[in-house]
Design an enzyme around this catalytic site. Structure first.
Site, short mmCIF file in Angstrom:
data_model
loop_
_atom_site.label_atom_id
_atom_site.label_comp_id
_atom_site.label_asym_id
_atom_site.label_seq_id
_atom_site.Cartn_x
_atom_site.Cartn_y
_atom_site.Cartn_z
N GLU A 33 -2.36 -6.99 6.92
CA GLU A 33 -1.06 -7.00 7.58
C GLU A 33 -1.14 -7.91 8.80
O GLU A 33 -2.24 -8.25 9.28
CB GLU A 33 -0.68 -5.57 7.99
CG GLU A 33 0.66 -5.41 8.70
CD GLU A 33 1.83 -5.89 7.85
OE1 GLU A 33 2.00 -7.13 7.74
OE2 GLU A 33 2.58 -5.04 7.33
N HIS B 170 0.83 -1.21 0.00
CA HIS B 170 0.00 0.00 0.00
C HIS B 170 0.86 1.27 0.00
O HIS B 170 2.06 1.23 0.31
CB HIS B 170 -0.92 0.01 1.23
CG HIS B 170 -0.15 0.03 2.54
ND1 HIS B 170 0.40 1.18 3.06
CD2 HIS B 170 0.16 -0.97 3.40
CE1 HIS B 170 1.01 0.90 4.19
NE2 HIS B 170 0.89 -0.40 4.42
#
Length: 209
Positions: A84, A9
């Site tokens: 994550e 990201h």
């Protein structure tokens, strides 16, 4: 055959301040939004066919994937399997704060960084199992996966069959591209961020005028 384009990201303010984010829903910074658009422009110019666009369901990944969906004409699917690592009680802390509050975890993680869970959270081995479950059901084709640094390091450890803590040594810049061919486990590209280098050159030129 599956050609997986793993994309980290864009930048967040917490990346800049070096704080653990984990599953907290932190948005992109203005710089991160710019990085996401530069990435999308680059892939749109490539004219390569992509068969799927997937992202972690956390905001920073979704916001990175949205320009890709718009410029490539792809529908975006999100999945918690691409999140994550869950850092548990470390969320929001800096490294120094984590060392002060959870010294036993830091000691255990130094001995076995792959299997040691974060306090109240996951281990990297847990994350890897999530990723494997996602990749198993992914159809053949060339797919974009917008995800997180920990996920990409886990993918590289599995693909390269790395021992010890070698997987921790990869630098994964925001919006960089890592390409892996499955099931051959061939790593084609690691941390390709050429679109950011072009952007930096352009900003530098503008600042001189």
């Amino acid at each position: 055959m599956k050609e997986i384009w793993l994309i980290r990201h864009g930048e967040t303010e917490w990346n800049v301040n070096k704080r653990f984010q984990g599953h907290l829903d932190v948005p992109l910074s203005p710089v991160g939004i710019g990085q996401a658009f530069r990435l999308a422009q680059r892939l749109a110019r490539s004219q390569l066919p992509f068969h799927g666009l997937y992202a972690s369901d956390l905001r920073r990944a979704r916001e990175t994937a949205e320009p890709l969906a718009a410029m490539l004409g792809l529908s975006l699917e999100t999945s918690p399997l691409l999140r994550e690592i869950d850092v548990g009680l470390l969320a929001g802390l800096s490294r120094v704060e984590a060392e002060a509050r959870y010294p036993e975890f830091i000691q255990e993680a130094q001995k076995d960084p792959w299997h040691t869970p974060r306090p109240g959270g996951e281990s990297m081995a847990d994350l890897a199992r999530r990723l494997e479950a996602f990749l198993e059901v992914l159809p053949p084709g060339r797919h974009l996966l917008v995800t997180h640094g920990g996920v990409i390091r886990a993918a590289l450890k599995m693909a390269l069959d790395l021992e010890g803590d070698a997987w921790r040594r990869f630098h994964i810049p925001n919006t960089s591209i890592t390409r892996i061919l499955l099931p051959a486990q061939e790593v084609l590209t690691v941390s390709d961020s050429a679109h950011l280098e072009t952007w930096a050159d352009w900003l530098s030129d503008e600042s001189v005028k």
